[in-house]
Scaffold this motif. Structure first.
Motif, PDB file in Angstrom:
ATOM      1  N   ALA A 184      18.581  43.969  48.341  1.00 56.50           N
ATOM      2  CA  ALA A 184      18.834  42.778  48.569  1.00 56.50           C
ATOM      3  C   ALA A 184      20.027  42.161  48.263  1.00 56.50           C
ATOM      4  O   ALA A 184      21.168  41.042  48.915  1.00 56.50           O
ATOM      5  N   LEU A 185      20.872  42.985  47.623  1.00 53.32           N
ATOM      6  CA  LEU A 185      22.220  42.654  47.373  1.00 53.32           C
ATOM      7  C   LEU A 185      23.398  43.606  48.895  1.00 53.32           C
ATOM      8  O   LEU A 185      23.928  42.226  48.979  1.00 53.32           O
ATOM      9  N   VAL A 186      22.803  44.192  49.182  1.00 55.97           N
ATOM     10  CA  VAL A 186      23.241  44.167  50.676  1.00 55.97           C
ATOM     11  C   VAL A 186      23.293  43.175  51.961  1.00 55.97           C
ATOM     12  O   VAL A 186      23.782  43.304  52.646  1.00 55.97           O
ATOM     13  N   MET A 187      22.045  42.494  51.748  1.00 62.26           N
ATOM     14  CA  MET A 187      21.581  41.440  52.436  1.00 62.26           C
ATOM     15  C   MET A 187      23.141  40.035  52.698  1.00 62.26           C
ATOM     16  O   MET A 187      22.949  39.311  53.060  1.00 62.26           O
ATOM     17  N   THR A 188      24.360  40.324  51.330  1.00 59.33           N
ATOM     18  CA  THR A 188      25.213  39.926  51.913  1.00 59.33           C
ATOM     19  C   THR A 188      26.002  40.354  52.799  1.00 59.33           C
ATOM     20  O   THR A 188      27.008  39.620  52.995  1.00 59.33           O
ATOM     21  N   SER A 189      25.620  41.425  53.377  1.00 62.64           N
ATOM     22  CA  SER A 189      26.597  41.815  54.570  1.00 62.64           C
ATOM     23  C   SER A 189      26.798  40.271  55.430  1.00 62.64           C
ATOM     24  O   SER A 189      28.391  40.636  56.189  1.00 62.64           O
ATOM     25  N   PRO A 190      25.891  39.413  56.305  1.00 58.91           N
ATOM     26  CA  PRO A 190      26.532  38.979  56.268  1.00 58.91           C
ATOM     27  C   PRO A 190      27.245  37.512  56.441  1.00 58.91           C
ATOM     28  O   PRO A 190      28.238  36.562  57.272  1.00 58.91           O
ATOM     29  N   PHE A 191      27.475  37.678  54.955  1.00 62.19           N
ATOM     30  CA  PHE A 191      28.728  36.328  54.563  1.00 62.19           C
ATOM     31  C   PHE A 191      29.506  36.584  54.869  1.00 62.19           C
ATOM     32  O   PHE A 191      31.411  36.381  55.453  1.00 62.19           O
ATOM     33  N   PHE A 192      30.249  38.432  54.351  1.00 65.89           N
ATOM     34  CA  PHE A 192      31.342  38.858  54.632  1.00 65.89           C
ATOM     35  C   PHE A 192      31.493  38.904  56.230  1.00 65.89           C
ATOM     36  O   PHE A 192      32.573  38.696  56.788  1.00 65.89           O
ATOM     37  N   VAL A 193      30.646  39.072  56.916  1.00 67.65           N
ATOM     38  CA  VAL A 193      31.103  38.664  58.638  1.00 67.65           C
ATOM     39  C   VAL A 193      31.329  37.404  58.529  1.00 67.65           C
ATOM     40  O   VAL A 193      32.384  37.618  60.052  1.00 67.65           O
ATOM     41  N   ILE A 194      30.738  36.366  58.048  1.00 61.20           N
ATOM     42  CA  ILE A 194      31.317  35.341  58.291  1.00 61.20           C
ATOM     43  C   ILE A 194      32.725  34.814  57.881  1.00 61.20           C
ATOM     44  O   ILE A 194      33.833  34.280  58.592  1.00 61.20           O
ATOM     45  N   ILE A 195      33.410  35.514  57.095  1.00 60.45           N
ATOM     46  CA  ILE A 195      34.772  35.632  56.371  1.00 60.45           C
ATOM     47  C   ILE A 195      35.531  36.090  57.369  1.00 60.45           C
ATOM     48  O   ILE A 195      36.793  35.712  57.779  1.00 60.45           O
ATOM     49  N   GLY A 196      35.006  37.480  58.226  1.00 63.12           N
ATOM     50  CA  GLY A 196      35.402  38.555  58.216  1.00 63.12           C
ATOM     51  C   GLY A 196      35.618  37.841  60.027  1.00 63.12           C
ATOM     52  O   GLY A 196      36.966  38.540  60.822  1.00 63.12           O
ATOM     53  N   ALA A 197      35.052  37.422  60.678  1.00 64.45           N
ATOM     54  CA  ALA A 197      34.671  36.465  62.149  1.00 64.45           C
ATOM     55  C   ALA A 197      36.397  35.158  61.705  1.00 64.45           C
ATOM     56  O   ALA A 197      37.070  35.699  63.025  1.00 64.45           O
ATOM     57  N   LYS A 198      36.276  34.733  60.421  1.00 62.29           N
ATOM     58  CA  LYS A 198      37.204  33.547  60.824  1.00 62.29           C
ATOM     59  C   LYS A 198      38.386  34.041  60.727  1.00 62.29           C
ATOM     60  O   LYS A 198      40.026  34.380  61.333  1.00 62.29           O
ATOM     61  N   LEU A 199      39.193  35.582  59.985  1.00 57.54           N
ATOM     62  CA  LEU A 199      40.324  35.741  59.011  1.00 57.54           C
ATOM     63  C   LEU A 199      40.510  36.743  60.322  1.00 57.54           C
ATOM     64  O   LEU A 199      41.437  36.667  60.658  1.00 57.54           O
ATOM     65  N   PHE A 200      39.647  37.752  61.177  1.00 57.21           N
ATOM     66  CA  PHE A 200      40.451  38.514  61.502  1.00 57.21           C
ATOM     67  C   PHE A 200      40.238  38.077  63.614  1.00 57.21           C
ATOM     68  O   PHE A 200      41.057  38.686  64.493  1.00 57.21           O
ATOM     69  N   PHE A 201      39.000  37.743  63.628  1.00 57.08           N
ATOM     70  CA  PHE A 201      38.267  36.542  65.676  1.00 57.08           C
ATOM     71  C   PHE A 201      38.915  35.325  65.654  1.00 57.08           C
ATOM     72  O   PHE A 201      38.683  35.433  66.537  1.00 57.08           O
ATOM     73  N   SER A 202      39.116  34.495  64.689  1.00 56.71           N
ATOM     74  CA  SER A 202      38.951  33.528  64.438  1.00 56.71           C
ATOM     75  C   SER A 202      38.503  32.178  64.676  1.00 56.71           C
ATOM     76  O   SER A 202      38.485  31.478  65.832  1.00 56.71           O
ATOM     77  N   GLU A 203      37.444  32.785  64.018  1.00 57.18           N
ATOM     78  CA  GLU A 203      35.987  32.167  65.475  1.00 57.18           C
ATOM     79  C   GLU A 203      35.739  30.553  63.801  1.00 57.18           C
ATOM     80  O   GLU A 203      36.657  30.626  63.368  1.00 57.18           O
ATOM     81  N   LYS A 204      35.688  29.754  64.224  1.00 56.56           N
ATOM     82  CA  LYS A 204      34.819  28.574  64.005  1.00 56.56           C
ATOM     83  C   LYS A 204      34.080  28.870  63.055  1.00 56.56           C
ATOM     84  O   LYS A 204      32.753  28.840  63.407  1.00 56.56           O
ATOM     85  N   VAL A 205      34.233  28.571  61.894  1.00 58.82           N
ATOM     86  CA  VAL A 205      32.789  28.616  60.709  1.00 58.82           C
ATOM     87  C   VAL A 205      32.645  27.430  60.462  1.00 58.82           C
ATOM     88  O   VAL A 205      31.264  27.201  60.820  1.00 58.82           O
ATOM     89  N   GLY A 206      33.060  26.529  60.350  1.00 61.50           N
ATOM     90  CA  GLY A 206      32.389  24.920  60.399  1.00 61.50           C
ATOM     91  C   GLY A 206      32.031  24.593  58.166  1.00 61.50           C
ATOM     92  O   GLY A 206      32.025  25.623  58.382  1.00 61.50           O
ATOM     93  N   ALA A 207      32.074  23.804  57.990  1.00 59.34           N
ATOM     94  CA  ALA A 207      31.117  23.625  57.049  1.00 59.34           C
ATOM     95  C   ALA A 207      29.854  23.635  56.347  1.00 59.34           C
ATOM     96  O   ALA A 207      29.663  25.032  55.465  1.00 59.34           O
ATOM     97  N   VAL A 208      28.754  23.708  57.354  1.00 57.85           N
ATOM     98  CA  VAL A 208      27.193  24.571  56.953  1.00 57.85           C
ATOM     99  C   VAL A 208      27.875  26.188  56.942  1.00 57.85           C
ATOM    100  O   VAL A 208      27.160  26.496  55.586  1.00 57.85           O
ATOM    101  N   ARG A 209      28.454  27.156  57.481  1.00 51.75           N
ATOM    102  CA  ARG A 209      28.633  28.424  57.265  1.00 51.75           C
ATOM    103  C   ARG A 209      29.604  28.230  56.205  1.00 51.75           C
ATOM    104  O   ARG A 209      28.996  29.409  55.208  1.00 51.75           O
TER     105      ARG A 209
END
Length: 301
Positions: free
Chosen positions: A107-132
């Motif tokens: 259950a705790l390792v399931m937080t990985s996608p939220f780290f992915v979202i942060i990393g995608a924004k910081l390193f790949f400049s992906e558009k995240v948006g308010a919902v994400r």
């Protein structure tokens, strides 16, 4: 099968099925690792080494069949970074499985996608948006509910799966980067080749151990399933965006709970259910947002 249906299957649907298949394999791997470490006393560093060393041995015939051409790459730096992130994540994860029950760890390792979202924004400049961003905050809040660091029952070993989730998120982002130019089988083989010597050094530093009996068979099984899981994972990232396929990874939750209950009698308790519900709900929110974006792009095209 028509060309249109074949194309649909090779895109998001194929990626989702590959991610679910990888999750099922990893659930069995987690059960084998928890049995060998928590119950049979194999040190976590040794279990991690044998898991991936045996996986490499299983993959070697595949490498030899294809020849050294499978190792040709212009992205060696990215492969090295992926391996570095993966080895830290693996060591943290196996150490966590040796200390906390499988249902809490998964259950705790399931937080990985939220780290992915942060990393995608910081390193790949992906558009995240308010919902994400909202989903990310909710996901980490669910993790805190499960951890309950404000109670006397909390112990620092439970933080290990969260730390593993962060490093594996980095591994996922690098995997997505590599799939733009590299073949899925080459990415898998490089990971196994680079992980093994580092894991060996860590195991030797911890005293090292050669498993035998049931522990050996459990780790052989973990090695086989690790190869299959990593290959399916790479295929998933190759056929869809990271933020799309990550939510499907969370479908492994009931599989891990089932493995933990059937193999060890572990059953979720306490704040697990509300925390897991928040995490899964946040993941579904990300998935729905991705579908909305894809539909908008299709209409624009």
């Amino acid at each position: 099968m028509t060309s249109s249906s074949s194309g649909a299957f090779s895109g998001p649907l194929f990626a989702a099925l590959a991610m679910v298949g990888a999750g099922a394999c990893f659930a069995l791997v987690n059960g084998a690792l928890q049995a060998s470490t928590m119950q049979l006393g194999v040190p976590s560093t040794s279990a991690a080494f044998w898991q991936y060393a045996l996986g490499l041995l299983i993959a070697l015939p595949w490498v030899l069949r294809r020849g050294l051409s499978s190792l040709k790459t212009r992205q060696l730096g990215w492969h090295l970074l992926r391996a570095a992130l993966a080895v830290v994540g693996i060591q943290l994860w196996v150490a966590g499985l040796a200390r906390v029950e499988i249902w809490q760890a998964i259950a705790l390792v399931m937080t990985s996608p939220f780290f992915v979202i942060i990393g995608a924004k910081l390193f790949f400049s992906e558009k995240v948006g308010a919902v994400r961003w909202l989903a990310t905050i909710a996901g980490f809040s669910g993790g805190m509910i499960i951890l309950q660091p404000w109670t006397e029952a909390f112990h620092w070993g439970a933080v290990l799966p969260v730390a593993a989730a962060a490093f594996w998120a980095g591994t996922s982002l690098v995997t997505k980067k590599l799939t733009a130019t590299e073949q899925a089988d080459s990415i898998t083989v490089y990971l196994l080749l680079l992980l093994t010597p580092v894991n060996a050094l860590l195991a030797l530093g911890d005293g090292g151990i050669v498993p035998s009996g049931i522990a050996l068979w459990l780790l052989i099984g973990a090695g086989v399933l690790t190869v299959v899981a990593n290959y399916l994972l790479t295929l998933a990232y190759k056929h869809a965006d990271a933020t799309f396929v990550q939510p499907f990874d969370h479908l492994k939750l009931p599989l891990n709970i089932a493995v933990g209950f059937l193999a060890f009698g572990f059953a979720p308790s306490g704040a697990f259910w509300p925390g897991a519900l928040v995490i899964v709900g946040a993941s579904l929110l990300v998935m729905l947002d991705e579908q909305k974006r894809s539909a908008a792009m299709s209409r624009a095209a």
